[in-house]
Motif scaffolding. Structure first.
Motif, short mmCIF file in Angstrom:
data_model
loop_
_atom_site.label_atom_id
_atom_site.label_comp_id
_atom_site.label_asym_id
_atom_site.label_seq_id
_atom_site.Cartn_x
_atom_site.Cartn_y
_atom_site.Cartn_z
N GLN A 179 -4.50 3.09 -1.61
CA GLN A 179 -5.35 1.90 -1.54
C GLN A 179 -5.65 1.48 -2.97
OE1 GLN A 179 -8.87 2.41 0.81
NE2 GLN A 179 -9.63 0.37 0.36
N VAL A 180 -5.42 0.22 -3.26
CA VAL A 180 -5.65 -0.31 -4.60
C VAL A 180 -7.15 -0.51 -4.81
CG1 VAL A 180 -5.18 -2.22 -6.17
CG2 VAL A 180 -3.39 -1.42 -4.62
N ALA A 181 -7.66 0.03 -5.91
CA ALA A 181 -9.07 -0.11 -6.25
C ALA A 181 -9.33 -1.53 -6.74
CB ALA A 181 -9.47 0.89 -7.32
N GLU A 182 -10.45 -2.09 -6.32
CA GLU A 182 -10.87 -3.41 -6.80
C GLU A 182 -11.45 -3.26 -8.20
OE1 GLU A 182 -10.37 -6.30 -5.18
OE2 GLU A 182 -9.36 -5.16 -3.62
N ARG A 183 -11.25 -4.27 -9.01
CA ARG A 183 -11.80 -4.23 -10.37
C ARG A 183 -13.23 -4.64 -10.38
NH1 ARG A 183 -7.64 -6.34 -14.82
NH2 ARG A 183 -5.75 -5.67 -13.87
N ASN A 185 0.80 -1.23 0.00
CA ASN A 185 0.00 0.00 0.00
C ASN A 185 0.83 1.28 0.00
OD1 ASN A 185 -2.45 -1.37 -0.14
ND2 ASN A 185 -2.54 -1.61 2.07
#
Length: 87
Positions: free
Chosen positions: A83-87, A39
């Motif tokens: 924060q990584v966005a969800e697909r 992150n």
């Protein structure tokens, strides 16, 4: 029955790493991408190979499988928490 009509050369080279052009930053010879590890942003210098339209081959700097930033903060910096966005 299978007939082979021509010898097809086998390419023993390493698999290609392809990256969307939207992930590329910088200009000239100072091209880099932002990767995300635990992150946090990391700036990674890359070397480009073939231009494949919407993507480009990466010949140095990435192994393949990294999470890359394609959009996000206006002023990213090393170590910035994301924060990584969800697909």
């Amino acid at each position: 029955r299978i007939d082979f009509l021509a010898d097809v050369p086998q390419d023993d080279a390493a698999p290609q790493v392809l990256v969307s052009k939207t992930a590329l930053r910088g200009q000239g010879k100072a091209i880099f991408v932002w990767t995300v590890r635990e992150n946090q942003l990391q700036r990674v210098a890359i070397q480009m190979g073939k231009d494949l339209g919407d993507s480009v081959e990466i010949t140095s700097g990435l192994q393949g499988g990294e999470v890359l930033v394609v959009s996000g903060p206006k002023n990213p910096h090393e170590g910035m928490r994301v924060q990584v966005a969800e697909r």
